[in-house]
Design an enzyme around this catalytic site. Structure first.
Site, short mmCIF file in Angstrom:
data_model
loop_
_atom_site.label_atom_id
_atom_site.label_comp_id
_atom_site.label_asym_id
_atom_site.label_seq_id
_atom_site.Cartn_x
_atom_site.Cartn_y
_atom_site.Cartn_z
N HIS A 1 -3.49 6.95 2.91
CA HIS A 1 -3.88 5.67 2.29
C HIS A 1 -5.30 5.34 2.72
O HIS A 1 -5.66 5.49 3.90
CB HIS A 1 -2.89 4.59 2.74
CG HIS A 1 -3.32 3.20 2.37
ND1 HIS A 1 -3.81 2.89 1.12
CD2 HIS A 1 -3.37 2.05 3.10
CE1 HIS A 1 -4.11 1.60 1.08
NE2 HIS A 1 -3.86 1.08 2.28
N ASN B 1 -10.21 -0.52 -0.33
CA ASN B 1 -8.76 -0.38 -0.20
C ASN B 1 -8.10 -0.96 -1.45
O ASN B 1 -8.13 -2.17 -1.66
CB ASN B 1 -8.30 -1.12 1.07
CG ASN B 1 -6.80 -1.07 1.28
OD1 ASN B 1 -6.03 -0.79 0.37
ND2 ASN B 1 -6.37 -1.38 2.49
N CYS C 1 0.82 -1.22 0.00
CA CYS C 1 0.00 0.00 0.00
C CYS C 1 0.85 1.27 0.00
O CYS C 1 0.36 2.35 -0.32
CB CYS C 1 -0.94 0.00 1.20
SG CYS C 1 -1.95 -1.48 1.29
N1 COA Z 1 -18.32 -9.08 9.81
C1 COA Z 1 -18.89 -9.10 11.02
N2 COA Z 1 -18.19 -9.29 12.16
C2 COA Z 1 -16.87 -9.46 12.05
C3 COA Z 1 -16.21 -9.45 10.81
C4 COA Z 1 -16.98 -9.26 9.67
N3 COA Z 1 -16.43 -9.22 8.44
N4 COA Z 1 -14.90 -9.63 11.02
C5 COA Z 1 -14.71 -9.75 12.35
N5 COA Z 1 -15.92 -9.66 12.97
C6 COA Z 1 -16.20 -9.70 14.40
C7 COA Z 1 -15.11 -10.41 15.17
O1 COA Z 1 -15.39 -11.79 15.22
C8 COA Z 1 -15.18 -9.75 16.53
O2 COA Z 1 -16.27 -10.32 17.23
P1 COA Z 1 -16.22 -10.49 18.85
O3 COA Z 1 -16.10 -9.10 19.40
O4 COA Z 1 -17.52 -11.15 19.17
O5 COA Z 1 -15.02 -11.32 19.11
C9 COA Z 1 -15.58 -8.32 16.21
O6 COA Z 1 -16.19 -8.34 14.91
C10 COA Z 1 -14.41 -7.35 16.21
O7 COA Z 1 -13.36 -7.88 15.38
P2 COA Z 1 -12.06 -7.06 15.08
O8 COA Z 1 -11.18 -7.85 14.15
O9 COA Z 1 -11.47 -6.58 16.37
O10 COA Z 1 -12.68 -5.80 14.27
P3 COA Z 1 -12.06 -4.38 14.04
O11 COA Z 1 -12.83 -3.34 14.72
O12 COA Z 1 -10.56 -4.37 14.24
O13 COA Z 1 -12.33 -4.16 12.48
C11 COA Z 1 -11.09 -4.25 10.42
C12 COA Z 1 -11.79 -5.05 11.52
C13 COA Z 1 -10.45 -5.22 9.46
C14 COA Z 1 -12.13 -3.39 9.71
C15 COA Z 1 -10.01 -3.32 11.05
O14 COA Z 1 -9.24 -4.05 11.95
C16 COA Z 1 -9.11 -2.67 10.04
O15 COA Z 1 -9.53 -1.93 9.18
N6 COA Z 1 -7.80 -2.86 10.24
C17 COA Z 1 -6.79 -2.14 9.48
C18 COA Z 1 -6.71 -2.56 8.08
C19 COA Z 1 -5.68 -1.71 7.41
O16 COA Z 1 -5.41 -0.59 7.78
N7 COA Z 1 -5.03 -2.20 6.44
C20 COA Z 1 -4.02 -1.34 5.85
C21 COA Z 1 -3.02 -1.98 5.23
S1 COA Z 1 -3.56 -2.75 3.76
#
Ligand code: COA
Length: 333
Positions: free
Chosen positions: A258, A289, A122
């Site tokens: 980004h 993204n 990225c």
């Molecule tokens: N749909 C619904 N629920 C989901 C899910 C989905 N696609 N993916 C995970 N969950 C659930 C998890 O199981 C967890 O449930 P729990 O609380 O019962 O255990 C809960 O949602 C939270 O999961 P988590 O992984 O902590 O979510 P988050 O708030 O971190 O959001 C992302 C997930 C991927 C959106 C976020 O972490 C993100 O954007 N990260 C950065 C990505 C990035 O910047 N990439 C850049 C480089 S390419």
């Protein structure tokens, strides 16, 4: 000892033109939620993504790159034959070799200019801008075409809960050239290989080939860890970049981070104490993204919408797998 002559370049480099290509097919969250047991509401709330673009069979890495580049060249008023180097940032050109940059240059008509790919995920486009700017100032090129392009759908599993709703496809390009005044500030860049595994291709190709039923090794990501790193560390890099360019947030007109997650964008803007009047790129809502393509796509949308105007001062900051990052202040062409 024989004394060699050395090349000297332009006093400064600048961006002369920006272009982008968005695939035709718009994919709303509703199309993806069933396979990952999710909901439109969850995706919007956690990532800010409402929809994204997926490339069709004819929208290859090369086709999207050429379309974005033609727009950038046209806006720059530069002919393909004037390009002295083509740099393509991508992680989704599916041939290990040769570099797709050579085929893109040939199709555009860059007249046998050097052409190579870089892999910085990225952060790739901002790496390319840094390299191109230094080449122009160092005398190895006068005009450089920098492309950020991805067909991430080729390496994304639509049943992977952590990534299926995030990654998408598209291309963006910038033509860089010489200038009397600095239009591209010093880069602040780096990597943290200790966190190599946080975003990665699931398996090495050699491990895939020995499996009974080989599958494309798709991208996997430890989302929360990346989220924390990006939200806290990248605001510091953004400030360091402004410092290196000798400006403060009060001098900024436009902020183009980004497009990884709307909450990361908001967290960075808060940490940096960006004044309200600074226009912030929020292309993620409609584009997802697109890794190396995300910054030029977002910038081009802002130019088209009149949110970024010629002469504006913009901070670009990119980060992702590696973990790698790069940032610079630029003047909008
Ligand atoms: N749909 C619904 N629920 C989901 C899910 C989905 N696609 N993916 C995970 N969950 C659930 C998890 O199981 C967890 O449930 P729990 O609380 O019962 O255990 C809960 O949602 C939270 O999961 P988590 O992984 O902590 O979510 P988050 O708030 O971190 O959001 C992302 C997930 C991927 C959106 C976020 O972490 C993100 O954007 N990260 C950065 C990505 C990035 O910047 N990439 C850049 C480089 S390419």
């Amino acid at each position: 000892m024989t004394r060699l002559s050395s090349a000297t370049g332009a006093p400064h480099a600048t961006i002369l033109g920006i272009g982008s290509y968005r695939p035709d097919r718009v994919v709303p969250n509703s199309e993806l939620v069933e396979a990952i047991d999710s909901s439109d509401e969850w995706i919007q709330q956690r990532s800010g993504i409402k929809e994204r673009r997926f490339a069709g069979p004819d929208e290859s890495v090369q086709m999207m790159s050429v379309a974005a580049s033609r727009k950038a060249l046209d806006r720059a008023g530069i002919e393909p034959a004037q390009i002295d180097c083509v740099i393509v940032a991508t992680v989704s050109h599916m041939l290990q070799t040769p570099a797709i940059a050579t085929a893109i240059g040939y199709e555009l008509g860059t007249d046998k200019a050097p052409a190579f790919d870089i892999s910085a995920a990225c952060a790739g486009f901002c790496h390319g801008v840094a390299l191109g700017s230094d080449m122009i100032r160092g005398g190895s090129a006068k005009h450089v075409l920098v492309i950020g392009v991805e067909r991430l759908t080729d390496i994304t599993s639509l049943s992977d809960r952590g990534t299926a709703f995030i990654f998408a496809d598209g291309a963006g390009a910038a033509v860089l050239g010489p200038a009397d005044e600095p239009g591209i500030g010093p880069v602040v860049w780096g990597s943290d290989g200790e966190q190599f595994d946080l975003i990665r291709q699931k398996e090495d190709w050699r491990d895939v080939l020995v499996q009974d039923r080989p599958e494309m090794p798709h991208l996997i990501m430890q989302g929360s860890a990346v989220f924390r790193w990006a939200s806290f560390e990248m605001a510091k890099i953004a400030q360091a970049t402004l410092d290196r360019s000798g400006i403060s947030v009060d001098d900024l007109d436009v902020f183009v981070p980004h497009q990884a997650n709307m909450r990361i964008i908001d967290a960075m803007a808060r940490s940096m104490k960006l004044p309200e009047r600074v226009r912030i790129a929020r292309d993620i809502a409609h584009q997802g993204n697109t890794s190396a393509a995300s910054i030029p796509l977002a910038l081009d949308r802002m130019i088209d919408d009149g949110e970024a105007r010629s002469g504006d001062t913009a901070l670009l900051i990119a980060f992702g797998a590696g973990l790698a990052y790069a940032a610079q202040v630029v003047t909008i062409p």
